[in-house]
Design a protein around this motif. Structure first.
Motif, PDB file in Angstrom:
ATOM      1  N   GLU A   1      -4.315 -79.491 -75.169  1.00  0.00           N
ATOM      2  CA  GLU A   1      -4.458 -78.346 -76.059  1.00  0.00           C
ATOM      3  C   GLU A   1      -3.154 -78.031 -76.783  1.00  0.00           C
ATOM      4  O   GLU A   1      -3.148 -77.765 -77.996  1.00  0.00           O
ATOM      5  CB  GLU A   1      -4.914 -77.132 -75.248  1.00  0.00           C
ATOM      6  CG  GLU A   1      -6.287 -77.305 -74.626  1.00  0.00           C
ATOM      7  CD  GLU A   1      -6.656 -76.171 -73.705  1.00  0.00           C
ATOM      8  OE1 GLU A   1      -7.830 -75.782 -73.697  1.00  0.00           O
ATOM      9  OE2 GLU A   1      -5.771 -75.669 -72.977  1.00  0.00           O
ATOM     10  N   GLU A   2      -2.053 -78.036 -76.051  1.00  0.00           N
ATOM     11  CA  GLU A   2      -0.771 -77.671 -76.659  1.00  0.00           C
ATOM     12  C   GLU A   2      -0.353 -78.668 -77.724  1.00  0.00           C
ATOM     13  O   GLU A   2       0.145 -78.279 -78.794  1.00  0.00           O
ATOM     14  CB  GLU A   2       0.293 -77.543 -75.570  1.00  0.00           C
ATOM     15  CG  GLU A   2       0.082 -76.319 -74.693  1.00  0.00           C
ATOM     16  CD  GLU A   2       0.911 -76.329 -73.420  1.00  0.00           C
ATOM     17  OE1 GLU A   2       1.045 -75.262 -72.809  1.00  0.00           O
ATOM     18  OE2 GLU A   2       1.412 -77.411 -73.029  1.00  0.00           O
ATOM     19  N   THR A   3      -0.548 -79.970 -77.476  1.00  0.00           N
ATOM     20  CA  THR A   3      -0.186 -80.965 -78.489  1.00  0.00           C
ATOM     21  C   THR A   3      -1.055 -80.828 -79.733  1.00  0.00           C
ATOM     22  O   THR A   3      -0.580 -81.019 -80.862  1.00  0.00           O
ATOM     23  CB  THR A   3      -0.309 -82.390 -77.920  1.00  0.00           C
ATOM     24  OG1 THR A   3      -1.576 -82.556 -77.280  1.00  0.00           O
ATOM     25  CG2 THR A   3       0.814 -82.689 -76.940  1.00  0.00           C
ATOM     26  N   THR A   4      -2.328 -80.466 -79.541  1.00  0.00           N
ATOM     27  CA  THR A   4      -3.189 -80.221 -80.702  1.00  0.00           C
ATOM     28  C   THR A   4      -2.643 -79.079 -81.541  1.00  0.00           C
ATOM     29  O   THR A   4      -2.554 -79.174 -82.773  1.00  0.00           O
ATOM     30  CB  THR A   4      -4.629 -79.928 -80.236  1.00  0.00           C
ATOM     31  OG1 THR A   4      -5.259 -81.164 -79.884  1.00  0.00           O
ATOM     32  CG2 THR A   4      -5.448 -79.243 -81.322  1.00  0.00           C
ATOM     33  N   ALA A   5      -2.264 -77.974 -80.891  1.00  0.00           N
ATOM     34  CA  ALA A   5      -1.717 -76.830 -81.629  1.00  0.00           C
ATOM     35  C   ALA A   5      -0.394 -77.175 -82.300  1.00  0.00           C
ATOM     36  O   ALA A   5      -0.088 -76.672 -83.390  1.00  0.00           O
ATOM     37  CB  ALA A   5      -1.528 -75.647 -80.689  1.00  0.00           C
ATOM     38  N   LEU A   6       0.391 -78.039 -81.670  1.00  0.00           N
ATOM     39  CA  LEU A   6       1.698 -78.410 -82.213  1.00  0.00           C
ATOM     40  C   LEU A   6       1.608 -79.545 -83.233  1.00  0.00           C
ATOM     41  O   LEU A   6       2.596 -79.831 -83.927  1.00  0.00           O
ATOM     42  CB  LEU A   6       2.631 -78.832 -81.070  1.00  0.00           C
ATOM     43  CG  LEU A   6       3.044 -77.732 -80.092  1.00  0.00           C
ATOM     44  CD1 LEU A   6       3.698 -78.345 -78.850  1.00  0.00           C
ATOM     45  CD2 LEU A   6       3.987 -76.738 -80.762  1.00  0.00           C
TER      46      LEU A   6
ATOM     47  N   LYS B   1      -2.629 -83.345 -88.436  1.00  0.00           N
ATOM     48  CA  LYS B   1      -2.730 -82.118 -87.653  1.00  0.00           C
ATOM     49  C   LYS B   1      -3.978 -81.356 -88.076  1.00  0.00           C
ATOM     50  O   LYS B   1      -4.217 -81.115 -89.262  1.00  0.00           O
ATOM     51  CB  LYS B   1      -1.495 -81.237 -87.856  1.00  0.00           C
ATOM     52  CG  LYS B   1      -1.563 -79.937 -87.074  1.00  0.00           C
ATOM     53  CD  LYS B   1      -0.322 -79.089 -87.249  1.00  0.00           C
ATOM     54  CE  LYS B   1      -0.435 -77.784 -86.454  1.00  0.00           C
ATOM     55  NZ  LYS B   1       0.758 -76.940 -86.586  1.00  0.00           N
ATOM     56  N   ARG B   2      -4.794 -80.978 -87.084  1.00  0.00           N
ATOM     57  CA  ARG B   2      -5.986 -80.175 -87.320  1.00  0.00           C
ATOM     58  C   ARG B   2      -5.991 -79.040 -86.302  1.00  0.00           C
ATOM     59  O   ARG B   2      -5.536 -79.217 -85.168  1.00  0.00           O
ATOM     60  CB  ARG B   2      -7.247 -81.026 -87.168  1.00  0.00           C
ATOM     61  CG  ARG B   2      -7.364 -82.135 -88.208  1.00  0.00           C
ATOM     62  CD  ARG B   2      -8.481 -83.089 -87.865  1.00  0.00           C
ATOM     63  NE  ARG B   2      -8.169 -83.866 -86.669  1.00  0.00           N
ATOM     64  CZ  ARG B   2      -8.969 -84.810 -86.168  1.00  0.00           C
ATOM     65  NH1 ARG B   2     -10.127 -85.055 -86.741  1.00  0.00           N
ATOM     66  NH2 ARG B   2      -8.618 -85.479 -85.084  1.00  0.00           N
TER      67      ARG B   2
ATOM     68  N   LEU C   1     -10.412 -70.384 -84.098  1.00  0.00           N
ATOM     69  CA  LEU C   1     -10.053 -69.308 -83.164  1.00  0.00           C
ATOM     70  C   LEU C   1      -8.900 -69.676 -82.230  1.00  0.00           C
ATOM     71  O   LEU C   1      -8.633 -68.941 -81.293  1.00  0.00           O
ATOM     72  CB  LEU C   1     -11.266 -68.843 -82.339  1.00  0.00           C
ATOM     73  CG  LEU C   1     -12.432 -68.252 -83.132  1.00  0.00           C
ATOM     74  CD1 LEU C   1     -13.486 -67.703 -82.185  1.00  0.00           C
ATOM     75  CD2 LEU C   1     -11.966 -67.173 -84.091  1.00  0.00           C
ATOM     76  N   TRP C   2      -8.219 -70.767 -82.498  1.00  0.00           N
ATOM     77  CA  TRP C   2      -6.967 -71.025 -81.784  1.00  0.00           C
ATOM     78  C   TRP C   2      -5.863 -70.399 -82.638  1.00  0.00           C
ATOM     79  O   TRP C   2      -5.029 -71.070 -83.222  1.00  0.00           O
ATOM     80  CB  TRP C   2      -6.761 -72.522 -81.607  1.00  0.00           C
ATOM     81  CG  TRP C   2      -7.697 -73.151 -80.612  1.00  0.00           C
ATOM     82  CD1 TRP C   2      -8.949 -72.729 -80.270  1.00  0.00           C
ATOM     83  CD2 TRP C   2      -7.457 -74.335 -79.849  1.00  0.00           C
ATOM     84  NE1 TRP C   2      -9.506 -73.567 -79.331  1.00  0.00           N
ATOM     85  CE2 TRP C   2      -8.606 -74.566 -79.059  1.00  0.00           C
ATOM     86  CE3 TRP C   2      -6.382 -75.225 -79.747  1.00  0.00           C
ATOM     87  CZ2 TRP C   2      -8.705 -75.649 -78.184  1.00  0.00           C
ATOM     88  CZ3 TRP C   2      -6.489 -76.303 -78.882  1.00  0.00           C
ATOM     89  CH2 TRP C   2      -7.634 -76.514 -78.093  1.00  0.00           C
ATOM     90  N   ASP C   3      -5.899 -69.071 -82.682  1.00  0.00           N
ATOM     91  CA  ASP C   3      -5.116 -68.329 -83.663  1.00  0.00           C
ATOM     92  C   ASP C   3      -4.147 -67.322 -83.051  1.00  0.00           C
ATOM     93  O   ASP C   3      -3.519 -66.545 -83.760  1.00  0.00           O
ATOM     94  CB  ASP C   3      -6.066 -67.595 -84.618  1.00  0.00           C
ATOM     95  CG  ASP C   3      -7.027 -66.655 -83.875  1.00  0.00           C
ATOM     96  OD1 ASP C   3      -6.928 -66.526 -82.639  1.00  0.00           O
ATOM     97  OD2 ASP C   3      -7.886 -66.050 -84.549  1.00  0.00           O
TER      98      ASP C   3
END
Length: 376
Positions: free
Chosen positions: A283-288, A334-335, A339-341
């Motif tokens: 999850e963290e790598t996706t957000a980053l 990056k995508r 709601l990961w906001d």
């Protein structure tokens, strides 16, 4: 305003419970933080509390380690009198560790509403203890706070009622965004002699990967091949350190001590590639926006594959090496999942307090959830 117990048992829980606690307290609720002590190393716990600005727990149960059955029993035995004494309006549990299941079971038997943060995640791999914990915790819960649409779909397919299910977003990303500026100011790269984009970061801790010396040897061989292209940094999880002594370490892999939350986010953010068996790191790598290879055969976070930067690569060394070469040459775009906001905690607090303020409704009694999942 109601008294609400928030439970944390292991380090991944700390990042998940903090946004919920903050949002509940901002709305005037009385929040009691219970730390079960499932992860009990004081040094590693203290750095996470300090990094996150998480206040000391109101109750520390000190349950410690043991088999899954022993830990579950200890947590239940220690948590039950706390629930009896405090008479909370609700108990909030997060994630999928043993403490999550044990405390949800105590609360449900006491007739206390249970809210599960990260509900609906499914790997469908019943060899993972976490999968059992997730499914049973959801079955016990009155409110199911899903981090992503696929989790909502899982819950609906299992027969849960729409008024139980809330698409809240990802609390891990709340914590990440709240601390990203401080993390990027960390001197972690300097301390380890690293440069931005000049290394790969690896983590290994799941029993299926590190308890089998043959499997661990193969994964380390793959990391060694990746290290021919760029240095591989491996923070040493206590579980893994013992095994490394048995199987040996290929050249090019640099061992570093376990990192606190801010340092680890800094290491992720500046890595050219991450290789992991951790759900949270996916999850963290996706957000980053950092490419991630998941060294497992299944993931309970498929949104990181479809809407993120994650590739489910399995545990075959040759496939790992080939996929790493491909991703290094052509990184994914990056995508960002919906709601990961950074506001998941607020949505959870609003839904929970609205539920507690509403007229009492009977608990659903059907068992379709367990039956449906068991047949998949």
């Amino acid at each position: 305003m109601p008294r609400i117990i928030c439970v944390a048992g292991a380090r991944p829980n700390f990042m998940k419970v903090k946004p919920v606690m903050d949002a509940l307290e901002a709305r005037g609720a009385e929040v009691v933080l219970v730390h079960t002590g499932q992860h009990y190393d004081a040094a590693m716990n203290d750095v996470f509390f300090r990094d996150l600005g998480l206040r000391p727990p109101d109750r520390h149960l000190g349950t410690g380690s043991g088999t899954h059955a022993e830990q579950t029993a200890r947590v239940m035995t220690a948590f039950e009198p706390v629930v009896g004494e405090l008479a909370p309006a609700a108990v909030v549990v997060v994630g999928d560790v043993t403490s999550t299941l044990a405390c949800a079971l105590v609360a449900a038997k006491a007739g206390v509403p249970v809210g599960h943060v990260e509900a609906g995640l499914r790997s469908r791999d019943w060899s993972m203890p976490e999968e059992v914990n997730r499914v049973v915790t959801d079955r016990l819960s009155d409110l199911l706070f899903a981090p992503s649409p696929d989790a909502v779909g899982n819950l609906r397919a299992e027969g849960y009622h729409d008024d139980q299910i809330h698409l809240a977003g990802n609390v891990m990303i709340d914590t990440l965004y709240a601390n990203l500026e401080r993390a990027l100011a960390s001197d972690a790269l300097h301390r380890h002699g690293l440069t931005d984009g000049g290394y790969a970061l690896a983590t290994l801790h799941r029993p299926a990967n590190v308890d089998d010396t043959g499997m661990l040897s193969g994964l380390l061989r793959a990391l060694g091949e990746v290290a021919r292209r760029l240095t591989v940094v491996l923070p040493v999880h206590p579980r893994t350190a013992v095994r490394l002594e048995q199987v040996g370490l290929p050249g090019g892999i640099r061992l570093v001590p376990p990192a606190g939350y801010l340092d680890f986010i800094a290491l992720q953010a500046s890595a050219r590639l991450v290789l992991t068996d951790s759900g949270g790191v996916q999850e963290e790598t996706t957000a980053l926006g950092v490419p991630c290879l998941t060294l497992r055969d299944s993931t309970e976070r498929p949104i990181t594959l479809t809407d993120g930067t994650n590739v489910l690569v399995g545990r075959d060394p040759d496939r790992i090496v080939a996929t790493a070469a491909r991703v290094l040459a052509d990184p994914p775009l990056k995508r960002s999942p919906a709601l990961w906001d950074g506001h998941a905690g607020a949505r959870i607090a609003d839904a929970l307090l609205a539920h507690l303020a509403a007229p009492v409704r009977p608990r659903p009694t059907d068992a379709r959830g367990v039956l449906t999942v068991a047949l998949q």
